[in-house]
Each structure stands twice: as C-alpha cells, then as structure tokens.
Design a protein around this motif. Structure first.
Motif, short mmCIF file in Angstrom:
data_model
loop_
_atom_site.label_atom_id
_atom_site.label_comp_id
_atom_site.label_asym_id
_atom_site.label_seq_id
_atom_site.Cartn_x
_atom_site.Cartn_y
_atom_site.Cartn_z
N ALA A 272 0.83 -1.21 0.00
CA ALA A 272 0.00 0.00 0.00
C ALA A 272 0.87 1.26 0.00
O ALA A 272 0.59 2.22 -0.72
CB ALA A 272 -0.93 -0.01 1.21
N GLN A 274 4.04 1.45 -1.07
CA GLN A 274 4.76 1.53 -2.34
C GLN A 274 3.88 2.08 -3.45
O GLN A 274 4.33 2.84 -4.30
CB GLN A 274 5.30 0.15 -2.71
N GLU A 275 2.60 1.70 -3.44
CA GLU A 275 1.68 2.15 -4.48
C GLU A 275 1.20 3.57 -4.25
O GLU A 275 0.85 4.28 -5.20
CB GLU A 275 0.49 1.19 -4.56
N ASP A 276 1.17 4.00 -3.00
CA ASP A 276 0.71 5.35 -2.67
C ASP A 276 1.63 5.95 -1.61
O ASP A 276 1.36 5.86 -0.40
CB ASP A 276 -0.73 5.30 -2.15
N PRO A 277 2.76 6.56 -2.02
CA PRO A 277 3.73 7.13 -1.05
C PRO A 277 3.14 8.19 -0.13
O PRO A 277 3.72 8.48 0.91
CB PRO A 277 4.81 7.73 -1.96
N SER A 278 1.98 8.76 -0.49
CA SER A 278 1.37 9.75 0.40
C SER A 278 0.92 9.13 1.73
O SER A 278 0.65 9.84 2.70
CB SER A 278 0.17 10.41 -0.28
N LEU A 279 0.83 7.80 1.77
CA LEU A 279 0.47 7.10 3.00
C LEU A 279 1.63 7.03 3.99
O LEU A 279 1.44 6.69 5.16
CB LEU A 279 0.01 5.67 2.69
N HIS A 342 -3.53 2.60 7.96
CA HIS A 342 -4.68 3.48 7.68
C HIS A 342 -5.36 3.95 8.97
O HIS A 342 -6.37 4.64 8.90
CB HIS A 342 -5.69 2.75 6.80
N SER A 378 11.41 2.29 -2.59
CA SER A 378 11.37 2.60 -4.02
C SER A 378 12.62 2.10 -4.75
O SER A 378 12.53 1.63 -5.89
CB SER A 378 11.21 4.11 -4.22
#
Length: 410
Positions: A272, A274-279, A342, A378
């Motif tokens: 999660a 890796q797919e959305d670094p904003s997390l 989350h 990354s």
C-alpha cells in the motif's frame, strides 16, 4: 561491587519490571491485564528490588506526564532508576534536560527549540536524502545479504546528529559503543559508570574546543546563546551534548530497523505504501505507536499525593508512565495489536512522550524515517529478510527497544 543508591530487599509480591515482549510488534503480555484490572499497579524494579507504580492506560499516562506535581529529577528519593547507579555517582550526577524540572528545564529547552523546528528540519532534508542514497548505493554495490542495522539504520542518524552537533563522525564507533552500554539494563555499576565517564570526557574536550573556536553547529550555537542567557555552565553543556548525541541516533536507528522489519513482515501494508507514497507519513505514526521503543523512558517521582485512575500515589513514590501500554489501549486504538497504516487515530500515540518533556527531536526523527523508508522501498522494491524473524535477536536488555542485526537481501 559498589552498593546501588536504590538497593533494597526485593518486594516479592509485585511482578518484576521490565517485562519482556513475546512479540516484537506488540507490548508485553502483562500490560493488557494491567489495563483491564489494575491500570495503576505496583511492580518491583528488577535492577534493585525497589517498588514503583506502573501506569498503563492512555488517559492516565497523559495525566502523569502533564502533571506539575510529579518530577523528572532522578536524584530525588523514590525515583525509579532502571540502571545500577552507585550512590556516590548519583550524588555527582549533573541533571540533563530529560531529568530537569522547571524553571531550569524551561530555560535550556527554550535555547534548543529553534534547532528542531519543522522549518529547520525541512532545511536538513536534502542532506538526509543524500546520506540515505549514499548508504543504499553502498548496499547495492556490495550485494545482499547485508545487515541493515550496520549498513543503513545506524549510519543515517549517526551522521545526521554528528553533523548537527559538530561531532567528528570518524569517532562514531566509540561513542556508539558508549551509547549502547548506557542503554543496557544489565550492566554493573562500574560498567555503566565507565560508559558515562568515557563519553563525558570525550565531549568535555569537544565542548572546550568549541568554547574557544565555535563552528556552525548546535553545540557552538548553544554556547554562544548561553553567553547572553547564562542558563548553563560548561558541565551543563557537556551533559546536554551527551543527551543529544545518544538520543539523536539510538532511538532513530532502532526505529529504522524495526519499521523495515514490520513492513517486510506485513506485505499488504508495504504494498500500500509503495503504491501510494502519500500514505508514508501516516504509516510512520502507526509504526511509532506499534513499537513504542522507549517504553519506560518516562520515569517520574510524585512530589505530593496525587490521584491517578482512582488510585492514590503518595509523595515520594516512583512512577513509570508506560507509553507502550498507553499506545495499545483499546479505548483509544481499537484492535491495537494489529498494524494498520490506515489507522485514523495513530497520531494520538505517546511514543515521543507528552507534556513539557515531549521529545524535542520528534520533527527530525519523522523526516529521517520518511526519507529512509520511502527511498528504501522505491530503490529496492524486492527487499526481503535473509534470516527468519524467529532467529532475530531483539534488545530485551536495553532501555530502547530494537533489533541487534537485520539481515536483508533482494
């Protein structure tokens, strides 16, 4: 062996503290029982047999840490020492920021706050990124497996704090050895005293040099401000430098390694991020909550009778406000034993403490963690453990929790 200042007959009716974590991603098993039936409970300090109070609920820990009727002064009778400290050594101890009360604490902390503001730390971010990239370049060049602790987790915060303080990094192996010794519960009084003395002698020479020829670093700026403010003497500056040096690398290094371990052991959480670094910033708060590596760094002693969670703590009695227990309080963090990046309430954690002694370097630690986790995930997306988690050695003997080695490959 010199008698400890805290020595007393063992109080056998109380459970011993510290308690071991049976799972590295959670709190000691006993904490949940305390919160459920006896959230302000008695325990015996393993190091010296003295009784202390354990405070385990989130609201109660916040109350203690925000209460002016409790003191951080480790020289007061009843203070819950967690190391073998010889009586003559305790008498000579110069209080550092963590063990000061107002007004001395207020004056020194005010001098240091500008060094750790969000703006100041943002200015440091490019250099932090450069260090992370250099260390990962070296990892990739050498090929796996490598020990992530020695290859990345320890060099990053050590380099950052050395550059911030103006400490020569070529001396890092020696001060890291002293630092590790000072964090070990099991050292004899002589071994603990030797580590403190060795580091203080080193820093005494460094501070003396900066008093004559100041540079562009935190210690020099503190010295220059102090010429006007006059809130500290030479020994105070040495003691402050010791706190910054040890605290600035020991905690972050352990969080880097443990955080990577957690993400590797929870692949859905890692994916999660890796797919959305904003997390990532939110994930860091959850990792800080989960590990709470400085669980018992919030030792206090009551200055007068206080009531906590319906229990009266008498003046002169020691208190350990356990942030790991608070950070697994189901009343604040539902399903607290599950790592959930989350989690909306994650930032309510007390991993950096609370109140006037909340960690002054929290902004710096967060940026270091964000840069290192984001870059590592990354640049080495196939990162994996090279040793089963069951075979890893965790720092159950240390004041700051962590892992001794973290072999990884890709």
């Amino acid at each position: 062996m010199t008698q400890s200042a805290e020595e007393a007959p063992e109080t056998t009716q109380y459970p011993q503290f510290p308690m071991k974590r049976t799972c590295p991603f959670s709190e000691p098993d006993e904490y949940a029982g305390f919160r459920a039936s006896d959230p302000v409970s008695r325990a015996t300090l393993k190091v010296n047999g003295k009784p202390t109070w354990l405070v385990t609920k989130h609201e109660d820990v916040k109350q203690v840490l925000g209460d002016a009727r409790v003191s951080s002064n480790l020289k007061l009778p009843g203070y819950p020492h967690q190391f073998h400290i010889p009586e003559e050594m305790l008498a000579q101890v110069r209080l550092m920021l963590l063990s000061m009360d107002p007004p001395d604490h207020t004056a020194q902390r005010r001098m240091l706050i500008p060094e750790f503001t969000a703006r100041r730390v943002k200015e440091m971010r490019p250099r932090i990124q450069e260090i992370v990239d250099e260390q990962i370049d070296a990892m990739l060049a050498s090929g796996g497996p490598v020990d992530l602790v020695t290859a990345l987790a320890l060099p990053l915060p050590s380099l950052v704090i050395c550059e911030l303080l103006g400490v020569p990094y070529e001396d890092h192996a020696q001060f890291e050895e002293w630092s590790a010794a000072m964090m070990n519960h099991d050292l004899s009084p002589e071994e603990y005293g030797a580590a403190v003395q060795g580091l203080d002698m080193y820093l005494d020479k460094l501070v003396t040099a900066k008093e004559s020829e100041p540079g562009d670093d935190l210690i020099s700026r503190f010295i220059e401000k102090n010429r006007v403010e006059q809130v500290a003497d030479h020994v105070d500056v040495v003691t402050m430098a010791r706190l910054m040096l040890v605290g600035g690398h020991e905690t972050t290094a352990n969080m880097i390694a443990l955080g990577v371990l957690a993400l590797l052991e929870h692949p859905e959480q890692r994916k999660a991020v890796q797919e959305d670094p904003s997390l990532l910033p939110h994930a860091i708060e959850e990792l800080l909550r989960t590990f709470s590596i400085s669980d018992s760094g919030t030792a206090r002693v009551a200055l007068e009778d206080i009531e906590v969670g319906g229990t009266t703590i008498r003046a002169g009695e020691g208190i350990l406000a356990l942030n790991n227990a608070a950070n697994h309080d189901e009343a604040v963090f539902p399903d607290a034993g599950t790592l959930d990046i989350h989690r909306k309430e994650a930032r309510s954690h007390l991993a950096f403490g609370y109140g006037i002694h909340q960690c002054i370097g929290a902004n710096l630690a967060r940026v270091e963690l964000e840069v290192v986790y984001g870059t590592l995930l990354s640049r080495i997306p196939g990162l994996r453990l090279a040793t089963p988690v069951e075979e890893l050695r965790f720092k159950d003997d240390a004041m700051v929790y962590g892992v001794y080695e973290l072999p990884v490959t890709w």
